[in-house]
Design a protein around this motif. Sequence first.
Motif, PDB file in Angstrom:
ATOM      1  N   PRO A 282      77.810  42.509 -62.067  1.00  0.00           N
ATOM      2  CA  PRO A 282      79.066  41.757 -62.007  1.00  0.00           C
ATOM      3  C   PRO A 282      79.433  41.495 -60.547  1.00  0.00           C
ATOM      4  O   PRO A 282      78.955  42.185 -59.636  1.00  0.00           O
ATOM      5  CB  PRO A 282      80.079  42.683 -62.688  1.00  0.00           C
ATOM      6  N   LEU A 283      80.299  40.513 -60.322  1.00  0.00           N
ATOM      7  CA  LEU A 283      80.655  40.107 -58.960  1.00  0.00           C
ATOM      8  C   LEU A 283      81.209  41.278 -58.157  1.00  0.00           C
ATOM      9  O   LEU A 283      80.904  41.420 -56.963  1.00  0.00           O
ATOM     10  CB  LEU A 283      81.679  38.967 -59.007  1.00  0.00           C
ATOM     11  N   ASP A 284      82.016  42.133 -58.788  1.00  0.00           N
ATOM     12  CA  ASP A 284      82.651  43.212 -58.034  1.00  0.00           C
ATOM     13  C   ASP A 284      81.681  44.328 -57.653  1.00  0.00           C
ATOM     14  O   ASP A 284      82.060  45.275 -56.945  1.00  0.00           O
ATOM     15  CB  ASP A 284      83.867  43.774 -58.776  1.00  0.00           C
ATOM     16  N   GLN A 285      80.428  44.220 -58.075  1.00  0.00           N
ATOM     17  CA  GLN A 285      79.400  45.164 -57.644  1.00  0.00           C
ATOM     18  C   GLN A 285      78.425  44.526 -56.659  1.00  0.00           C
ATOM     19  O   GLN A 285      77.251  44.880 -56.579  1.00  0.00           O
ATOM     20  CB  GLN A 285      78.659  45.726 -58.860  1.00  0.00           C
ATOM     21  N   VAL A 286      78.930  43.589 -55.855  1.00  0.00           N
ATOM     22  CA  VAL A 286      78.076  42.868 -54.910  1.00  0.00           C
ATOM     23  C   VAL A 286      77.437  43.827 -53.905  1.00  0.00           C
ATOM     24  O   VAL A 286      76.283  43.627 -53.493  1.00  0.00           O
ATOM     25  CB  VAL A 286      78.864  41.751 -54.197  1.00  0.00           C
TER      26      VAL A 286
END
Length: 306
Positions: A282-286
């Motif tokens: 997910p984006l927040d785990q970039v």
Amino acid sequence: MPKAVRFDEYGGIDVLQVVEVDRPVPGAGQVLVKVVAAGINIGESSIRQGAMDSISPSTFPSGQGSDLAGVVVELGPDVSAFSVGDEVLGFSNDRASQAELVAVPADQLVPRPANVPWEVAGALAVVGTTAYAATQAVGVGTGDTVVVAGAAGGVGSLAVQLACSAGASVIGLAGPANHDWLTAHGVTPVAYGEGMADRIRAAAGSPVDAFVDTYGDDYVDLAIELGVKPDRIDTIINFAAAKKYGTKTAANSEGARADVLAEIARQVDQGRLDVPIARTYPLDQVREAFRELEQRHTRGKIVLMP
């Protein structure tokens, strides 16, 4: 408000943040895309670390990312090629694709074919066009023996397949964990490490005609040692070695066109080109996504799914 990846200074993965940003407004010739998938690339790590500052400096706060696939949600003026609701894939040149919404020139997008999964579509632009440019640059053709360094990586995994499709005998340099994958795709695997030149010669059984370096390190030197002519060596990363020997450096900038991307996507759609996806985040785990990417052991692509 939509979210996007940002960094305010050069550094490691800890400088990456996912923040709320203003909703992008598509300008003339642009469309607004709701991003479903956005691939990440090792070149983005180099930019974020400041390694590219002398030739491609960042303006802070900086966004990140080129690859994308998603759904058109708004049209800017003078756009007729797409409609709201169209599913597309493409690329941004504004370091902006790792986001929930991105405004993209319509001529940098192509329709998403039905048999190209979202995560593949979102990972395809940079590696696909780079692999195309690199194999074209060394003139891969029927009867050639071609070596690809980094043969199981994002670019390398496509370069070996494109070279095979062109009629070449392909030797892929990769770790043992990727040898079965390479063999299944018509590539002769050779392990990294001491004695590699001798292993390549034994696998080739004849002189090596062309060499594509997608990894860096000393692989241009290896190609020269193998007797490959400089005009049939392409490196997408070791520019110092390219300058030293006069080799080619064709990469994404030479292949980044909608027609090239459309052809690559068509081959994926028809099952002629396999794009391995190592993992999605997910984006927040970039940060976690780039931590894995920067270990340089990934088969294929890592993709963010906003």
